[in-house]
Design an enzyme around this catalytic site. Structure first.
Site, short mmCIF file in Angstrom:
data_model
loop_
_atom_site.label_atom_id
_atom_site.label_comp_id
_atom_site.label_asym_id
_atom_site.label_seq_id
_atom_site.Cartn_x
_atom_site.Cartn_y
_atom_site.Cartn_z
N CYS A 281 0.93 -1.23 0.12
CA CYS A 281 0.07 0.12 0.07
C CYS A 281 0.92 1.21 -0.01
CB CYS A 281 -0.91 0.00 1.32
SG CYS A 281 -0.13 0.01 2.84
N HIS B 288 -1.37 1.59 7.49
CA HIS B 288 -1.92 1.43 6.07
C HIS B 288 -1.84 2.66 5.50
CE1 HIS B 288 -4.16 0.05 2.69
NE2 HIS B 288 -5.26 0.60 2.73
#
Length: 717
Positions: free
Chosen positions: A307, A649
């Site tokens: 990510c 994230h």
């Protein structure tokens, strides 16, 4: 030689007291390249002494080198202005960390460095920073037109904000957001896109196949260097593009549309005799009423922990200057294929990836080729299994592309890189010219410099004699510390911690006094007797200090370091302190790039503590250069981070409007969460609800595009 933990801790602290402490303040002001070279030299000394069984000498060299990596360099002035040297720092740090037998020693030095920095920031007597010259502000120079009065991006933060800061704030360990549900980033519906839907979901979990990576590792490539004048311009080329041919890229994609995209073949380059300027055209997208296809809104699948890569790629793809350099194949003009064959060309991998993203709007792809190339070039990143820092990855990519595209041809297409007017910039002509020529020769020139490179001037002015020292540095990314609340400078609790405050604090005047003051050569007392006593006393110092002196003298860059401080005896130090030696350090922007990338330093040394302070950042940012010229920027992308670096994230938000316009009914903001995409509309999420700024405790990297005055008037009138 075996040492227990207590002995190692005592040795680490002793090395700091003898070899680091008295030079720390001066080293923070030194040239970053010199600091990196010395840290690399110490690592080589460590390896050499290990081979000849001088274990104590080797251990001492390693400890001093770790102090450079975790204390001196991160706290140095030029470290906040990050350019291609940051990649060298990351590689050097990896070299130290790969010495697994020294893992505990490295951890002790890192922990001690954290304590030292905390203590250093807590001492208010030696450092005082004031903001006398505000270099950044968010309001336009003139009132906004009526139709421009509504600008905003969805604000997730509804709580009260803070007062304007004037000091640094230390990150805290917030575990409230560590539990990230990874399934939320995957499929929420089948491979279809409902008409009028605000959220687009891509692919299925079955499509998330983990790529098989090559094991080949390449060595460290040297930067391009040139001492000769640029060659004459080559003949102009034309590119013959064949459309409607199925793309043969290795990247896999999953379709959301029944319409087959036009594909492009590798163009042929033929030399022709023509004086006409070269035209670099983008690939052709088939006419479509689908906004996803028209604006190339393409998702990127996450095979494991990528990510941080996907988020940066979306922002780089949204950077028009950078994206078009590859999509038009212009990058090939500068690519050194002899030094960088196809097997190690990150540039070509980016070209293939960008072309795939450009022609496959409404789909999601797995960037296999790009990931494989990154794995090959940087096996230490352990792609795709390990989570990494996204701004570090950005700097690694920019540094590598800079190396591959450093070429004599660059100056013919980007003459601004070698032209300057010192008087117009209001810099010291002789100092600036000397630095500029040396910097260009050392680092080479590339299109990356044209897009991302800015310049700063740092001035140290002695308050006793008026003498000044000038130094200059470049940056690709501005890394800004997050300020903390000031309970005594401002009384209004409604004031916010703004991005402009971070910039103004960065450029604010800093008063250095006592041991922290600049060692002004004009004020240095040259007492021959004191020098003789100092030489005699140095002979009696411990073998640890003697070793450090030897390693420093053998370094080709030892002149960057603390030779000024070593001339001062205790007697001289008392005389100087009695006269209150004081220095004012000031920092100014002298050149700002077309693309301004700002990194908010939210993580601390161990990368598990995060500063979750809410930052308000504007859609329009104005920055004042030293010569008084105002450079205006518009926001077009951000990378956001939730959780901590180990268990967190990354997502990105990009304005996909082709010219990054942000006027009423023009902006097209899209959130990219791997292959999950959310398009924000004006009737939802308050995107145009009357605000010109955003607030977030997760914003991490911001991308701003420079606006010309003419474009500013056209866009908002």
């Amino acid at each position: 030689m075996l040492l227990n933990p207590d002995q190692i801790l005592n040795l680490v602290r002793k090395v700091y007291e003898v070899d680091i402490k008295q030079f720390y303040s001066q080293l923070r002001l030194k040239n970053l390249r010199g600091l990196l070279d010395h840290a690399a030299h110490l690592f080589n000394v460590y390896l050499r002494d290990l081979e000849i069984n001088q274990e104590m000498e080797a251990l001492t060299a390693f400890i001093i080198g770790c102090y450079y990596l975790y204390l001196i360099i991160p706290q140095s002035l030029q470290f906040q202005t990050r350019n291609n040297l940051y990649s060298s720092y990351a590689k050097l740090k990896n070299d130290y960390q790969d010495e697994h037998v020294m893992g505990y020693v490295l951890k002790v030095v890192r922990d001690e460095s954290t304590v030292i920095v905390d203590r250093y920031l807590a001492e208010s007597n030696g450092i005082c920073r004031t903001i006398k010259r505000k270099r950044a502000y968010s309001l336009p120079l003139r009132p906004l037109p009526v139709h421009m009065a509504s600008l905003s991006i969805h604000n997730k933060f509804d709580g009260s904000l803070h007062e304007i800061p004037n000091e640094l704030t230390k990150p805290t360990n917030d575990n409230s957001k560590e539990d990230i549900v990874r399934e939320s980033n995957q499929i929420a519906s089948s491979n279809k896109l409902e008409a009028g839907s605000e959220v687009a979901y891509y692919t299925s979990k079955e499509a998330l196949s983990k790529p098989s990576y090559l094991k080949l590792s390449t060595g460290k490539d040297a930067l391009f260097k040139t001492l000769s004048s640029p060659a004459t311009a080559p003949p102009v080329h034309s590119l013959e593009v064949s459309s409607q041919i199925r793309d043969s890229s290795q990247d896999s994609s999953s379709s959301l549309s029944k319409v087959e995209k036009p594909k492009e073949e590798e163009g042929k380059i033929e030399a022709i005799e023509s004086s006409a300027p070269k035209a670099y055209n983008l690939p052709v997208i088939e006419d479509s009423n689908d906004l996803l296809s028209e604006l190339s809104i393409t998702g990127l699948q996450n095979p494991c922990n990528t990510c941080y890569i996907n988020s940066i790629i979306q922002c780089l793809f949204g950077t028009t200057l950078f994206r078009d350099l590859f999509l038009t194949k212009k990058y090939r003009l500068f690519l050194n294929t002899n030094k960088y064959p196809k097997e190690v060309q990150l540039s070509r991998s980016i070209y293939v990836l960008f072309k795939k993203m450009y022609l496959n709007g409404g789909r999601a792809i797995i960037p296999n080729r790009f990931l494989k190339m990154c794995k090959k070039l940087r096996p230490d990143l352990n792609i795709p299994d390990d989570q990494q820092d996204t701004q570090e990855f950005l700097l690694i990519v920019l540094a590598r592309i800079h190396e591959e595209l450093s070429n004599e041809n660059v100056v013919k297409y980007y003459p601004d890189l070698v032209s300057y007017d010192a008087n117009a910039l209001q810099v010291n002509p002789s100092k600036y010219e000397k630095w500029y020529e040396r910097n260009v020769i050392t680092d080479g020139l590339s299109p990356i410099d044209h897009i991302y490179r800015g310049q700063l001037e740092n001035i140290l002015k002695c308050q006793r004699c008026g003498n000044s020292s000038y130094s200059y540095s470049t940056f690709y990314v501005l890394s800004l510390a997050i300020p903390k609340l000031s309970l005594y400078s401002f009384t209004s609790k409604s004031r916010k911690i703004k991005l402009e405050d971070c910039i103004n604090l960065f450029t604010g005047d800093e008063e250095l006094s006592g041991d922290n003051a600049w060692d002004c050569p004009n004020c240095r007392i040259t007492d021959s007797k004191s020098k003789k006593e100092e030489i005699t006393s140095q002979k009696k110092k411990s073998t640890i200090f003697g070793f450090h002196s030897r390693s420093r003298s053998k370094s080709p860059h030892h002149h960057h370091h603390h030779h000024h401080s070593s001339d001062d005896s205790t007697k001289n130090a008392k005389k100087r302190n009695s006269k209150k030696l004081t220095t004012i350090k000031s920092l100014d922007f002298i050149v700002l790039p077309p693309i301004l990338v700002i990194h908010l330093s939210r993580f601390y040394y161990d990368l598990t503590k995060k500063n979750s302070t809410v930052i308000t950042y504007p859609l329009i940012l104005n920055i004042i250069l030293k010569n008084g010229k105002v450079i205006r920027y518009k926001l077009y992308g951000t990378v956001n981070h939730s959780g901590n670096l180990i268990n967190g994230h990354y997502t990105s938000v990009v304005n996909k409007e082709k010219s990054h316009e942000i006027g009423l009914n023009r902006q097209v903001w899209v959130t990219f969460d791997d292959d999950y995409i959310q398009q924000h509309r004006k009737d939802r999420n308050n995107f145009e609800a009357g605000k010109t700024e955003m607030s977030s405790d997760e914003v991490y990297v911001l991308f701003y595009e420079r606006m010309d005055e003419e474009n500013y008037e056209e866009e908002f009138c």
